[in-house]
Design a protein around this motif. Structure first.
Motif, PDB file in Angstrom:
ATOM      1  N   TRP A   1       0.866  -1.186   0.000  1.00  0.00           N
ATOM      2  CA  TRP A   1       0.000   0.000   0.000  1.00  0.00           C
ATOM      3  C   TRP A   1       0.899   1.232   0.000  1.00  0.00           C
ATOM      4  O   TRP A   1       1.612   1.502   0.978  1.00  0.00           O
ATOM      5  N   GLY A   2       0.892   1.982  -1.093  1.00  0.00           N
ATOM      6  CA  GLY A   2       1.747   3.150  -1.221  1.00  0.00           C
ATOM      7  C   GLY A   2       0.988   4.456  -1.092  1.00  0.00           C
ATOM      8  O   GLY A   2      -0.220   4.480  -0.853  1.00  0.00           O
ATOM      9  N   ASP A   3       1.721   5.553  -1.253  1.00  0.00           N
ATOM     10  CA  ASP A   3       1.155   6.907  -1.202  1.00  0.00           C
ATOM     11  C   ASP A   3       0.442   7.195   0.116  1.00  0.00           C
ATOM     12  O   ASP A   3      -0.586   7.877   0.144  1.00  0.00           O
ATOM     13  N   LEU A   4       0.981   6.697   1.220  1.00  0.00           N
ATOM     14  CA  LEU A   4       0.328   6.868   2.523  1.00  0.00           C
ATOM     15  C   LEU A   4       1.064   7.901   3.369  1.00  0.00           C
ATOM     16  O   LEU A   4       2.274   7.816   3.568  1.00  0.00           O
ATOM     17  N   MET A   5       0.333   8.865   3.878  1.00  0.00           N
ATOM     18  CA  MET A   5       0.854   9.793   4.867  1.00  0.00           C
ATOM     19  C   MET A   5       0.830   9.101   6.232  1.00  0.00           C
ATOM     20  O   MET A   5       0.159   8.073   6.403  1.00  0.00           O
ATOM     21  N   PRO A   6       1.550   9.644   7.262  1.00  0.00           N
ATOM     22  CA  PRO A   6       1.545   8.999   8.590  1.00  0.00           C
ATOM     23  C   PRO A   6       0.148   8.721   9.124  1.00  0.00           C
ATOM     24  O   PRO A   6      -0.113   7.655   9.689  1.00  0.00           O
ATOM     25  N   GLU A   7      -0.780   9.676   8.935  1.00  0.00           N
ATOM     26  CA  GLU A   7      -2.141   9.446   9.441  1.00  0.00           C
ATOM     27  C   GLU A   7      -2.842   8.357   8.637  1.00  0.00           C
ATOM     28  O   GLU A   7      -3.707   7.639   9.155  1.00  0.00           O
ATOM     29  N   ASP A   8      -2.467   8.213   7.344  1.00  0.00           N
ATOM     30  CA  ASP A   8      -3.051   7.153   6.524  1.00  0.00           C
ATOM     31  C   ASP A   8      -2.574   5.780   6.995  1.00  0.00           C
ATOM     32  O   ASP A   8      -3.313   4.792   6.913  1.00  0.00           O
ATOM     33  N   LYS A   9      -1.320   5.720   7.467  1.00  0.00           N
ATOM     34  CA  LYS A   9      -0.803   4.454   7.985  1.00  0.00           C
ATOM     35  C   LYS A   9      -1.598   3.996   9.201  1.00  0.00           C
ATOM     36  O   LYS A   9      -1.896   2.808   9.373  1.00  0.00           O
ATOM     37  N   VAL A  10      -1.950   4.942  10.060  1.00  0.00           N
ATOM     38  CA  VAL A  10      -2.748   4.610  11.237  1.00  0.00           C
ATOM     39  C   VAL A  10      -4.102   4.050  10.814  1.00  0.00           C
ATOM     40  O   VAL A  10      -4.569   3.034  11.342  1.00  0.00           O
ATOM     41  N   GLU A  11      -4.723   4.689   9.837  1.00  0.00           N
ATOM     42  CA  GLU A  11      -6.022   4.207   9.353  1.00  0.00           C
ATOM     43  C   GLU A  11      -5.888   2.829   8.712  1.00  0.00           C
ATOM     44  O   GLU A  11      -6.774   1.977   8.841  1.00  0.00           O
ATOM     45  N   ALA A  12      -4.772   2.611   8.012  1.00  0.00           N
ATOM     46  CA  ALA A  12      -4.549   1.310   7.380  1.00  0.00           C
ATOM     47  C   ALA A  12      -4.439   0.206   8.427  1.00  0.00           C
ATOM     48  O   ALA A  12      -5.002  -0.891   8.264  1.00  0.00           O
ATOM     49  N   ILE A  13      -3.723   0.493   9.519  1.00  0.00           N
ATOM     50  CA  ILE A  13      -3.581  -0.493  10.591  1.00  0.00           C
ATOM     51  C   ILE A  13      -4.937  -0.755  11.259  1.00  0.00           C
ATOM     52  O   ILE A  13      -5.294  -1.904  11.555  1.00  0.00           O
ATOM     53  N   LYS A  14      -5.699   0.300  11.490  1.00  0.00           N
ATOM     54  CA  LYS A  14      -7.019   0.125  12.108  1.00  0.00           C
ATOM     55  C   LYS A  14      -7.932  -0.708  11.212  1.00  0.00           C
ATOM     56  O   LYS A  14      -8.717  -1.540  11.703  1.00  0.00           O
ATOM     57  N   LYS A  15      -7.826  -0.505   9.913  1.00  0.00           N
ATOM     58  CA  LYS A  15      -8.622  -1.280   8.968  1.00  0.00           C
ATOM     59  C   LYS A  15      -8.246  -2.760   9.037  1.00  0.00           C
ATOM     60  O   LYS A  15      -9.110  -3.638   9.039  1.00  0.00           O
ATOM     61  N   LEU A  16      -6.951  -3.026   9.104  1.00  0.00           N
ATOM     62  CA  LEU A  16      -6.488  -4.414   9.209  1.00  0.00           C
ATOM     63  C   LEU A  16      -6.921  -5.038  10.530  1.00  0.00           C
ATOM     64  O   LEU A  16      -7.366  -6.182  10.583  1.00  0.00           O
ATOM     65  N   ARG A  17      -6.789  -4.261  11.600  1.00  0.00           N
ATOM     66  CA  ARG A  17      -7.070  -4.798  12.937  1.00  0.00           C
ATOM     67  C   ARG A  17      -8.560  -5.087  13.123  1.00  0.00           C
ATOM     68  O   ARG A  17      -8.930  -5.883  14.000  1.00  0.00           O
ATOM     69  N   ALA A  18      -9.402  -4.457  12.327  1.00  0.00           N
ATOM     70  CA  ALA A  18     -10.838  -4.705  12.450  1.00  0.00           C
ATOM     71  C   ALA A  18     -11.188  -6.144  12.096  1.00  0.00           C
ATOM     72  O   ALA A  18     -12.206  -6.673  12.549  1.00  0.00           O
ATOM     73  N   ASN A  19     -10.324  -6.784  11.298  1.00  0.00           N
ATOM     74  CA  ASN A  19     -10.626  -8.140  10.832  1.00  0.00           C
ATOM     75  C   ASN A  19      -9.687  -9.211  11.376  1.00  0.00           C
ATOM     76  O   ASN A  19     -10.023 -10.391  11.347  1.00  0.00           O
ATOM     77  N   GLU A  20      -8.521  -8.816  11.865  1.00  0.00           N
ATOM     78  CA  GLU A  20      -7.557  -9.813  12.337  1.00  0.00           C
ATOM     79  C   GLU A  20      -6.525  -9.148  13.244  1.00  0.00           C
ATOM     80  O   GLU A  20      -6.465  -7.929  13.357  1.00  0.00           O
ATOM     81  N   LYS A  21      -5.723  -9.992  13.893  1.00  0.00           N
ATOM     82  CA  LYS A  21      -4.663  -9.476  14.750  1.00  0.00           C
ATOM     83  C   LYS A  21      -3.451  -9.144  13.880  1.00  0.00           C
ATOM     84  O   LYS A  21      -2.977  -9.984  13.120  1.00  0.00           O
ATOM     85  N   VAL A  22      -2.968  -7.920  14.013  1.00  0.00           N
ATOM     86  CA  VAL A  22      -1.915  -7.446  13.122  1.00  0.00           C
ATOM     87  C   VAL A  22      -0.815  -6.764  13.917  1.00  0.00           C
ATOM     88  O   VAL A  22      -1.074  -6.063  14.897  1.00  0.00           O
TER      89      VAL A  22
END
Length: 709
Positions: A567-588
């Motif tokens: 997943w590219g083109d991510l700002m620091p705040e986008d990385k946080v959202e990406a992790i939250k999205k992943l964590r909603a479905n599995e342990k990451v």
């Protein structure tokens, strides 16, 4: 079992024990077991306040000596009572009372401590049961109860002391003194007196006494005690001591050294950058010790269970006192049964099941160059199904390198590089430095022309003059604007192809002639691909790179190292959202350098920092820290966590199973002595099962050396 007082002379872990005496574990008071009894959930173990050192007049093994003395008195009493008819009738009873004294000495002291803290725990229950047996005239059985209980505790304390010593051994890695040169005079001083800026002389094969950087000499240093690296690391002096002194955190790994590591065959001199209380080793000792107090999910569950279970047992024991009202038996038998149930139902093994495994797992991880901050991350690490990686500095070196040199028709590679290096040598931009370093190496000593009059076009490139001609170097977008002629078709095609492959491109033109394009890329770490393959074998199903670089660069790196997603083109705040999205479905887990990635790491199930030995921020922000700047230790950490989870499950099932069998067995008539034997036996099995983690082999080590680190 008491441990060595870290504040005593000769024991200098490089940490300020007045501030953190092993996370509050005052070893000068003695180490008494590793239990967690009773509804309070208070720790019954090292540092819990149960003080046996005040009675260690026979040395650190006083408790074991008392337990064995109790057993000897019991056995002699039984032999005299059954086989020596001519002996006076009072002698066996006197020996049984002596067994009571030795077996109950430490148990009574601890019971008094507990009652003062308004806690009613297993020690008190055992004393009540033994006193009840004596009241019924069953002195031999009461003595057997206290003997087995005290012996079990003594052995348990010894076993748990093994895990504690594994942690305390870390503190002893740093030497107590340092050889320092001040004002031209060399002297040996305690490490506590080292100051930042001191010059420390390290002879061949000596342990380093401080963190710092090499200013003189070359050597290979065994960093396994701190970082877990499997082979010695070559060290060389810093190029600019003044710059290193001003910015110690920017010193390259090949010049940075740590206290507690072992010098090779070359004598070196280092400049101290951290006091002994702030060294990487001191912080590891402190954090590993503190990790003992961090409760895992399973431990929190067992404590909640105990808060319900213990009162239920007390109520059951009280009810059984009146069994004689319902069934035809004397009060003596009902009382005896009630005492046996109290012993059988004690959650001793259950309470020690998780802490013993966590303590052993954390200690083993630290010896392997992985700092795990407590039971929760240790358990969670083994439950991961996905891991997200930052790109720069984690999967890649964080240093751009020349990957492609595409020349225009009629231009040689040497000609292109000579012009490019000449101009870029005038710039301090990271890409310029990469071109100078790699370009010079490729030229292999070829002459480089003189360049001058460097000017920068912010965000686009630079231009300078060589032999009266202007040389432009920069992005393709720089050409065709501001009076700079546009690129020819050949260069436009070359740029497009390199960008499609994820390269950063620098176009070079001299005068009116396009000379070529240089492609650069932040190259993947050598260990990254192998580490990711091992993680896949372990069972990590998703491995995602999250990066601020453009998607094509991210895709290129991901393909190179073997990631499943990028997943590219991510700002620091986008990385946080990406992790939250992943964590909603599995342990990451989120793996990064602990600085820019701290918010994303905090949002993940487990935050994992790279290169923590040289980064204060990484040590502070992560749940798990890989001390070496190397992903190779991550598969070992995940594997260790899974083994720990397995042992915790085994221990929990065993301890609950024993209670489930013993309670009905004692209600049906099992003796107190037999119940104590099985009870204490299960506790020891649980502890020794957990201690197996200390000997866990690193199956993912690069060489056998790492497994022994």
């Amino acid at each position: 079992m008491t441990s060595k007082d870290p504040a005593s002379p000769g024991h200098r872990p490089g940490a300020d024990h007045s501030k953190h005496n092993h996370a509050g574990h005052d070893h000068s008071r003695g180490d008494h077991a590793g239990h967690n009894h009773g509804p309070s959930g208070e720790k019954h173990g090292p540092g819990d306040g149960h003080d046996h050192s005040h009675a260690n007049f026979l040395g650190p093994n006083t408790e074991m000596i008392f337990a064995l003395a109790s057993g000897a008195a019991l056995i002699i009493g039984v032999l005299i009572d059954n086989f020596v008819g001519a002996a006076p009738g009072w002698l066996p009873t006197a020996l049984f009372l002596l067994a009571y004294f030795f077996g109950g000495f430490f148990t009574l002291r601890e019971a008094i401590d507990n009652l003062r803290q308004k806690k009613f725990e297993i020690d008190t229950l055992m004393l009540v049961a033994a006193a009840g047996a004596a009241a019924l005239g069953a002195f031999a059985e009461g003595a057997l109860l206290l003997f087995l209980f005290s012996l079990g505790h003594a052995l348990e304390h010894y076993a748990m002391g093994r895990a504690k010593k594994a942690i305390e051994a870390l503190a002893e890695l740093a030497p107590p003194t340092a050889r320092v040169r001040r004002d031209g005079v060399t002297s040996e001083i305690p490490v506590e007196e080292l100051e930042i800026g001191d010059t420390v002389i390290v002879r061949p094969n000596e342990r380093l006494s401080a963190d710092g950087f090499v200013i003189l000499g070359n050597s290979a240093i065994n960093q396994a005690p701190v970082t877990g690296e499997s082979i010695p690391v070559d060290k060389a002096p810093v190029a600019d001591p003044a710059l290193a002194r001003a910015r110690p955190n920017s010193v390259l790994a090949e010049s940075r050294v740590f206290a507690g590591t072992i010098n090779g065959s070359g004598a070196i001199e280092i400049e101290v950058t951290r006091r002994s209380t702030e060294s990487a080793l001191a912080k590891v000792v402190k954090m590993v010790s503190e990790a003992e107090t961090q409760k895992s999910p399973t431990q929190r569950f067992t404590e909640k269970f105990e808060r319900i279970f213990v009162p239920a047992v007390l109520i059951l024991a009280f009810v059984l006192l009146f069994a004689f009202v319902v069934i035809d038996e004397p009060f003596r038998d009902s009382f005896y049964r009630s005492m046996a149930v109290l012993v059988a139902a004690s959650p001793c093994a259950l309470a020690i099941a998780t802490p013993s495994a966590v303590l052993s797992g954390v200690a083993r991880a630290a010896r392997g160059g992985v700092l795990v901050k407590g039971g929760a991350p240790l358990e969670n690490l083994g439950s991961l199904t996905a891991i997200a990686f930052d790109k720069t500095g984690t999967l890649t070196e964080g240093k751009p390198r020349i990957t492609d040199v595409v020349t225009a028709s009629g231009v040689s590679e040497d000609e292109l590089l000579r012009v490019t290096v000449a101009v870029e040598a005038l710039s301090d931009h990271p890409l310029a430095q990469a071109i100078v370093t790699d370009g010079t190496a490729r030229l292999n000593g070829a002459g480089i022309p003189a360049a001058g009059d460097l000017k920068s076009l912010t965000g686009r490139g630079v231009y300078a003059t060589i032999g009266g001609e202007t040389v432009w170097i920069g992005k393709a977008e720089m050409f065709g604007t501001d009076g700079i002629p546009a690129l020819g078709q050949e260069m436009t095609t070359a740029v497009a192809q390199l960008r499609e492959a994820g390269r950063t491109t620098m176009v070079v033109r001299q005068g009116g002639r396009d000379m070529g394009v240089i492609g650069l890329m932040d190259t993947p770490r050598e260990a990254a691909k192998q580490a990711l393959l091992k993680l896949k074998d372990i069972g990590i199903t998703r491995m995602i790179m999250i990066s601020g670089d453009n998607q094509k660069v991210a895709d290129a790196i991901a393909k190179d190292v073997g990631l499943t997603e990028a997943w590219g083109d991510l700002m620091p705040e986008d990385k946080v959202e990406a992790i939250k999205k992943l964590r909603a479905n599995e342990k990451v887990a989120m793996v990064g350098d602990g600085v820019n990635d701290a918010p994303a790491m905090a949002s993940a199930t487990v935050g994992i920092a790279m290169g923590a030995a040289g980064s204060d921020v990484a040590l502070e922000t992560a749940d798990v820290a890989l001390m070496a700047d190397n992903l190779a230790h991550l598969p070992f950490a995940v594997d260790l966590s899974r083994k720990t989870r397995s042992i915790i499950l085994q221990n929990t099932i065993l301890s609950l199973g024993i209670v489930a069998v013993l309670v009905p067995a004692t209600i049906m008539g099992m003796s107190i002595g037999a119940a104590v034997a099985v009870h204490e036996g299960s506790t020891l099995i649980v502890v020794f099962n957990a201690l197996r983690l200390l000997a866990l082999r690193n199956r993912y080590a690069e060489s056998p050396v790492a497994a022994q680190a």
